[in-house]
Design an enzyme around this catalytic site. Structure first.
Site, mmCIF file in Angstrom:
data_model
loop_
_atom_site.group_PDB
_atom_site.id
_atom_site.type_symbol
_atom_site.label_atom_id
_atom_site.label_comp_id
_atom_site.label_asym_id
_atom_site.label_seq_id
_atom_site.Cartn_x
_atom_site.Cartn_y
_atom_site.Cartn_z
ATOM 1 N N GLN A 76 21.955 68.252 -50.593
ATOM 2 C CA GLN A 76 22.727 69.121 -51.627
ATOM 3 C C GLN A 76 21.952 69.042 -53.006
ATOM 4 O OE1 GLN A 76 26.503 66.956 -52.387
ATOM 5 N NE2 GLN A 76 25.385 64.908 -52.906
ATOM 6 N N GLY A 77 22.488 69.751 -53.934
ATOM 7 C CA GLY A 77 21.908 69.870 -55.168
ATOM 8 C C GLY A 77 20.455 70.730 -55.228
ATOM 9 N N LYS A 117 11.849 57.721 -65.104
ATOM 10 C CA LYS A 117 11.268 59.026 -65.046
ATOM 11 C C LYS A 117 10.003 59.092 -65.760
ATOM 12 C CE LYS A 117 14.533 60.823 -62.460
ATOM 13 N NZ LYS A 117 13.880 61.369 -60.834
ATOM 14 N N TYR A 156 17.060 54.424 -66.258
ATOM 15 C CA TYR A 156 17.019 55.956 -65.787
ATOM 16 C C TYR A 156 15.547 56.285 -66.541
ATOM 17 C CZ TYR A 156 17.640 60.749 -64.389
ATOM 18 O OH TYR A 156 17.293 62.130 -63.900
ATOM 19 N N ASP A 205 17.236 62.907 -46.060
ATOM 20 C CA ASP A 205 18.457 62.580 -46.899
ATOM 21 C C ASP A 205 18.865 61.438 -46.247
ATOM 22 O OD1 ASP A 205 20.017 64.090 -49.567
ATOM 23 O OD2 ASP A 205 21.017 62.595 -48.389
ATOM 24 N N ASP A 210 16.449 56.688 -45.381
ATOM 25 C CA ASP A 210 16.441 55.801 -46.720
ATOM 26 C C ASP A 210 15.088 56.294 -47.387
ATOM 27 O OD1 ASP A 210 16.630 54.451 -48.879
ATOM 28 O OD2 ASP A 210 17.965 53.023 -47.811
ATOM 29 N N SER A 213 26.437 65.839 -58.087
ATOM 30 C CA SER A 213 26.338 64.388 -58.615
ATOM 31 C C SER A 213 26.545 64.422 -60.150
ATOM 32 C CB SER A 213 25.222 63.662 -58.519
ATOM 33 O OG SER A 213 23.986 64.379 -58.864
ATOM 34 N N ARG A 270 21.008 55.807 -70.680
ATOM 35 C CA ARG A 270 20.008 56.082 -69.794
ATOM 36 C C ARG A 270 18.721 55.350 -69.895
ATOM 37 N NH1 ARG A 270 24.170 57.621 -68.253
ATOM 38 N NH2 ARG A 270 24.765 59.614 -67.263
#
Length: 255
Positions: free
Chosen positions: A25-26, A161, A157, A47, A68, A194, A154
């Site tokens: 998705q996405g 990134k 996260y 996925d 995974d 998401s 964040r």
């Protein structure tokens, strides 16, 4: 059957073999459809969500694999099984919400395993055959929340990134003479399922990001197709002089 909806289908990936993670998705899903529409010979769509992934079976050339992205052993077995791929798009990611005081060691490790270590596994597994072929494009998914901008709640996260940007530049530098290009995409918030789920949480900072983009900047979130179009460019030979580059697609979010 009809090609997936989106851009014009000019065959810019004609004959190329691709692999996309987070394909159910996405951004990942839209990119799989875009690659196939643009003539890719095959797209290995990976996925952990097998039910959503099965929807791609309707598209000729889609090779779905439930996996995974943290499973290095399975990734290396897949790389041994497949012929050399031309394009690797590492799209899988996990968004942890919270500042550093609200982060457990478990969530720190999960964030780095999904967002960074998965890319290590895929690049290390598929790169040798790319090198043997003498060409290949690797596209990594980072974020505006990285070295580009600090985002409220964040912290972890953003750290992952930022690491993706460093990983990208390192791979690009080490293999630039062997026909390998490695670039990184840094989107602002994108209208994905998401993201929509997180934005519904009144305590999550994503609602503020939406308001900022909609009322002070470009007026909307990015679409998954807009990000997929950038992936298409980086996957194609049109981007043959780009490597180690950071592509920000953010509607002014980092201004």
């Amino acid at each position: 059957m009809a090609s997936p909806a989106g851009t014009n289908g000019l065959g810019r990936l004609k004959g190329k073999r691709c692999l996309v993670t987070a394909a159910a998705q996405g951004i990942g899903r839209t990119t799989v459809e875009t690659f196939l529409r643009e003539g890719a010979e095959s797209v290995v769509a990976i996925d952990i969500n097998g039910e959503k992934l099965e929807e791609l079976e309707a598209f000729p050339g889609a090779d779905i694999r439930v996996m995974d992205v943290r499973d290095g052993t399975s990734i290396r077995k897949l790389a041994e099984e497949l012929d050399a791929i031309d394009v690797l798009f590492n799209c899988a990611g996990y968004v942890h919400a919270g500042n550093i005081l609200e982060t457990t060691e478990e969530r720190w490790d999960l964030s780095f395993d999904v967002n960074v270590k998965s890319m290590f596994h895929f690049i290390q597994a598929f790169l040798p055959k790319m090198i043997a072929k003498g060409k290949g494009s690797i596209i990594n998914m980072s974020s505006a929340a990285s070295t580009l901008r600090g985002i409220e709640a964040r912290c972890v996260y953003g750290a992952t990134k930022a690491a993706v940007i460093g990983l990208t530049k390192g791979v690009a530098r080490d293999f630039v003479r062997q026909g390998i290009r490695c670039n990184v995409i840094c989107p602002s918030p994108v209208a994905t399922p998401s993201f929509s789920e997180r934005a519904e949480d009144k305590s999550d900072s994503d609602k503020d990001h939406i308001e900022y983009l909609e009322t002070k900047l470009i007026g909307r979130l990015a679409t998954t197709q807009e990000v997929a179009n950038l992936c298409l460019y980086l996957a194609s030979d049109e981007s043959s002089y780009h490597t180690g580059n950071v592509f920000t697609i953010d509607g002014g979010f980092t201004l």
